[in-house]
Design an enzyme around this catalytic site. Structure first.
Site, PDB file in Angstrom:
ATOM      1  N   GLN A 201       0.876  -1.315  -0.060  1.00  0.00           N
ATOM      2  CA  GLN A 201       0.030   0.068   0.028  1.00  0.00           C
ATOM      3  C   GLN A 201       0.824   1.373   0.044  1.00  0.00           C
ATOM      4  O   GLN A 201       1.765   1.557   0.817  1.00  0.00           O
ATOM      5  CB  GLN A 201      -0.926   0.036   1.345  1.00  0.00           C
ATOM      6  CG  GLN A 201      -1.942   1.241   1.254  1.00  0.00           C
ATOM      7  CD  GLN A 201      -2.786   1.457   2.199  1.00  0.00           C
ATOM      8  OE1 GLN A 201      -2.348   1.245   3.513  1.00  0.00           O
ATOM      9  NE2 GLN A 201      -4.259   1.383   2.116  1.00  0.00           N
TER      10      GLN A 201
ATOM     11  N   TYR B 265      -5.361  10.661   4.390  1.00  0.00           N
ATOM     12  CA  TYR B 265      -4.019  10.975   3.939  1.00  0.00           C
ATOM     13  C   TYR B 265      -3.941  11.625   2.830  1.00  0.00           C
ATOM     14  O   TYR B 265      -4.740  12.258   2.326  1.00  0.00           O
ATOM     15  CB  TYR B 265      -3.215   9.421   3.876  1.00  0.00           C
ATOM     16  CG  TYR B 265      -3.318   8.858   5.455  1.00  0.00           C
ATOM     17  CD1 TYR B 265      -2.444   9.339   6.323  1.00  0.00           C
ATOM     18  CD2 TYR B 265      -3.918   7.649   5.610  1.00  0.00           C
ATOM     19  CE1 TYR B 265      -2.463   9.140   7.434  1.00  0.00           C
ATOM     20  CE2 TYR B 265      -4.111   7.217   6.947  1.00  0.00           C
ATOM     21  CZ  TYR B 265      -3.481   8.055   7.937  1.00  0.00           C
ATOM     22  OH  TYR B 265      -3.540   7.403   9.076  1.00  0.00           O
TER      23      TYR B 265
ATOM     24  N   ARG C 285      -7.719   2.321  -2.815  1.00  0.00           N
ATOM     25  CA  ARG C 285      -8.439   2.411  -1.612  1.00  0.00           C
ATOM     26  C   ARG C 285      -9.174   3.703  -1.404  1.00  0.00           C
ATOM     27  O   ARG C 285      -8.426   4.685  -1.102  1.00  0.00           O
ATOM     28  CB  ARG C 285      -7.733   1.635  -0.317  1.00  0.00           C
ATOM     29  CG  ARG C 285      -8.647   1.540   0.935  1.00  0.00           C
ATOM     30  CD  ARG C 285      -7.920   0.944   2.014  1.00  0.00           C
ATOM     31  NE  ARG C 285      -8.602  -0.117   2.684  1.00  0.00           N
ATOM     32  CZ  ARG C 285      -8.589  -0.301   3.892  1.00  0.00           C
ATOM     33  NH1 ARG C 285      -7.810   0.153   4.643  1.00  0.00           N
ATOM     34  NH2 ARG C 285      -9.571  -1.193   4.275  1.00  0.00           N
TER      35      ARG C 285
ATOM     36  N   GLY D 280      -9.174  -6.772   8.674  1.00  0.00           N
ATOM     37  CA  GLY D 280      -7.811  -6.243   9.372  1.00  0.00           C
ATOM     38  C   GLY D 280      -7.360  -6.841  10.607  1.00  0.00           C
ATOM     39  O   GLY D 280      -6.745  -7.935  10.672  1.00  0.00           O
ATOM     40  N   ARG D 281      -8.226  -6.485  11.694  1.00  0.00           N
ATOM     41  CA  ARG D 281      -7.632  -6.990  13.104  1.00  0.00           C
ATOM     42  C   ARG D 281      -7.743  -8.565  13.235  1.00  0.00           C
ATOM     43  O   ARG D 281      -6.785  -9.124  13.840  1.00  0.00           O
ATOM     44  CB  ARG D 281      -8.491  -6.347  14.227  1.00  0.00           C
ATOM     45  CG  ARG D 281      -7.998  -4.901  14.274  1.00  0.00           C
ATOM     46  CD  ARG D 281      -9.120  -3.950  15.150  1.00  0.00           C
ATOM     47  NE  ARG D 281     -10.344  -3.856  13.981  1.00  0.00           N
ATOM     48  CZ  ARG D 281     -11.167  -2.904  14.385  1.00  0.00           C
ATOM     49  NH1 ARG D 281     -11.211  -2.489  15.595  1.00  0.00           N
ATOM     50  NH2 ARG D 281     -12.291  -2.942  13.579  1.00  0.00           N
TER      51      ARG D 281
HETATM   52  C1  LIG Z   1      -3.623  -1.290  13.649  1.00  0.00           C
HETATM   53  C2  LIG Z   1      -4.169  -0.894  12.633  1.00  0.00           C
HETATM   54  C3  LIG Z   1      -3.560  -0.210  11.428  1.00  0.00           C
HETATM   55  C4  LIG Z   1      -4.069   0.358  10.385  1.00  0.00           C
HETATM   56  N1  LIG Z   1      -3.325   0.639   9.248  1.00  0.00           N
HETATM   57  C5  LIG Z   1      -3.793   0.996   8.188  1.00  0.00           C
HETATM   58  C6  LIG Z   1      -3.076   1.533   6.856  1.00  0.00           C
HETATM   59  O1  LIG Z   1      -1.807   1.458   7.043  1.00  0.00           O
HETATM   60  N2  LIG Z   1      -3.976   1.523   5.710  1.00  0.00           N
HETATM   61  C7  LIG Z   1      -5.127   1.578   5.764  1.00  0.00           C
HETATM   62  O2  LIG Z   1      -5.732   1.809   4.609  1.00  0.00           O
HETATM   63  N3  LIG Z   1      -5.806   1.370   6.653  1.00  0.00           N
HETATM   64  C8  LIG Z   1      -5.323   1.016   7.869  1.00  0.00           C
HETATM   65  N4  LIG Z   1      -6.076   0.394   8.916  1.00  0.00           N
HETATM   66  C9  LIG Z   1      -7.655   0.271   8.731  1.00  0.00           C
HETATM   67  C10 LIG Z   1      -7.827  -1.100   8.503  1.00  0.00           C
HETATM   68  O3  LIG Z   1      -7.310  -1.584   7.208  1.00  0.00           O
HETATM   69  C11 LIG Z   1      -9.249  -1.680   8.356  1.00  0.00           C
HETATM   70  O4  LIG Z   1      -9.957  -0.950   7.385  1.00  0.00           O
HETATM   71  C12 LIG Z   1      -9.887  -1.547   9.754  1.00  0.00           C
HETATM   72  O5  LIG Z   1      -8.980  -2.424  10.946  1.00  0.00           O
HETATM   73  C13 LIG Z   1     -11.174  -2.280   9.857  1.00  0.00           C
HETATM   74  O6  LIG Z   1     -11.261  -3.580   9.617  1.00  0.00           O
HETATM   75  P1  LIG Z   1     -11.518  -4.689  10.559  1.00  0.00           P
HETATM   76  O7  LIG Z   1     -12.712  -4.401  11.505  1.00  0.00           O
HETATM   77  O8  LIG Z   1     -11.515  -5.903   9.802  1.00  0.00           O
HETATM   78  O9  LIG Z   1     -10.066  -4.753  11.420  1.00  0.00           O
HETATM   79  C14 LIG Z   1      -5.442   0.189  10.246  1.00  0.00           C
HETATM   80  C15 LIG Z   1      -6.468  -0.408  11.355  1.00  0.00           C
HETATM   81  C16 LIG Z   1      -5.777  -0.885  12.346  1.00  0.00           C
HETATM   82  C17 LIG Z   1      -6.467  -1.521  13.431  1.00  0.00           C
END
Ligand SMILES: Cc1cc2nc3c(=O)[nH]c(=O)nc-3n(C[C@H](O)[C@H](O)[C@H](O)COP(=O)(O)O)c2cc1C
Length: 357
Positions: free
Chosen positions: A98, A178, A225, A314-315
């Site tokens: 990314q 961003y 994205r 994500g998580r």
């Molecule tokens: C620790 C953490 C770091 C993240 N870093 C990014 C990132 O670098 N780029 C991005 O587009 N989204 C980032 N996100 C958002 C995640 O990609 C995702 O959209 C978000 O965690 C919700 O999805 P989930 O419920 O499956 O965790 C981050 C989220 C978390 C929790």
């Protein structure tokens, strides 16, 4: 109905399943913002998802926002990414990086250059973590019109580095407040040149970045994205009509390129998102945001309702290196530990156990 565990084609890749590891910033890069061996281990452990999208990675020194995030512009960084790509490929996975230029979300103390740039000289609200603790976001320097092509060039250079490193492609980060999103959102973009002032002008930078990167490395290696009306980090899109026009312009501008995918962090059932998917015409990756953690049920429901082709998670992937196997068998999950998300070492990074352990 389509199952999460069915293969899917994006670009020239056939992915083993429709679970995508969402980009997750982990702040564990080494000196020179180089991904470390442990990053290769971390991503390699997660190669069972259909596609990994890496943590946000700066295309240039100026583009760094947070402490210890990796770059992909130097030779050392590229070689760090090569080890990551190799580790994922050895285990049959696929990974794109990314490309995240943080724009005004940054601090001179967090990066090798004091320059903080944005569409307009408007500081983001709130604070950013530095090594000395939280600090107010600085007022960024507005990019000159003649500088914008250089920033596009940084994305192109980074994308070429990614291909050189053996990664499967790049995702342009145009979400979450961003740089690219700062151009899209009227609250952070008050420019009076061709890059601001109207919805179409605010979409111009995003279209230029995607077009230039697609020309450089091939459209089949490029994704984007977006997060319309995410209203995060002061990038506010509160006028629904203007937001719709901006994102329709963006998607109409990139659809003819036939890039690999459009990924969004937004309500997949919203009218705008459905419309954008139809206009885009190619594979779409859904993530409904930070509000609730993605579950197997919520992910499968998105496919059942035909709202997307793949789901970014994500998580749950952060905490479960073998998430796809666990979901397939209905096995219990490790819980993510938010205290180790951002920075540190192996704890909360490579030490989440797999089921067979
Ligand atoms: C620790 C953490 C770091 C993240 N870093 C990014 C990132 O670098 N780029 C991005 O587009 N989204 C980032 N996100 C958002 C995640 O990609 C995702 O959209 C978000 O965690 C919700 O999805 P989930 O419920 O499956 O965790 C981050 C989220 C978390 C929790």
């Amino acid at each position: 109905m389509t199952s999460l565990f069915e293969p899917v084609e994006i670009g020239k890749l056939t992915l083993a399943n429709r679970v995508v590891m969402a980009p997750l910033t982990r702040n564990r890069a080494g000196e020179g913002q180089v991904p470390q061996r442990i990053a290769a281990e971390y991503y390699g452990q997660r190669a069972g998802v259909g596609l990994i999208v890496s943590e946000g990675t700066q295309p240039s020194a100026v583009g760094q926002g947070y402490l210890n995030t990796p770059g992909i512009f130097s030779d050392e960084q590229r070689e760090g990414w090569r080890a990551v790509a190799d580790a994922v490929h050895e285990r049959g996975g696929r990974i794109v990086v990314q490309l995240m230029h943080a724009g005004r979300i940054g601090h001179p103390d967090n990066k090798p250059t004091p320059d903080v740039v944005a569409p307009s000289a408007i500081a983001a609200p709130g604070t950013i973590v530095t090594a000395e603790g939280p600090r107010d976001h600085p007022t960024p320097r507005a990019l000159g019109t003649d500088e914008i092509a250089d920033v596009v060039g940084e994305f192109v250079h980074a994308a070429r580095q990614a291909v050189d490193a053996g990664l499967d492609g790049v995702e342009i980060h145009a979400a979450n407040g961003y740089l690219v999103h700062q151009f899209l959102a009227p609250s952070s973009n008050t420019r009076t040149d061709g890059y601001g002032g109207t919805p179409a002008n605010r979409a111009r930078f995003a279209i230029e970045v995607v077009t230039a990167v697609a020309e450089a490395i091939g459209p089949e290696r490029v994704g984007i994205r977006i997060s319309p009306s995410h209203n995060i980090q002061g990038a506010l899109e509160e006028d629904a009509a203007a937001t719709g026009e901006t994102y329709r312009t963006l998607v109409d501008g990139i659809a003819p390129l036939h890039i690999a995918y459009l990924s969004y962090l937004a309500d997949p059932r919203s009218e705008l998102i459905r419309d954008l998917r139809a206009r885009f015409g190619g594979p779409v990756i859904a993530n409904d945001g930070f509000g609730t953690v993605t579950s197997r049920e919520s992910a499968q429901a998105v496919l059942d309702e035909d709202l997307a082709d793949l789901v970014a998670v994500g998580r749950p992937v952060l905490a479960n290196p073998d998430l796809v196997e666990r979901w397939r068998h209905g096995a219990p999950l490790n819980e993510p530990d938010a205290g180790t998300f951002y920075g540190g070492g192996a704890r909360g990074y490579t030490d989440y156990p797999a089921l067979d352990a």
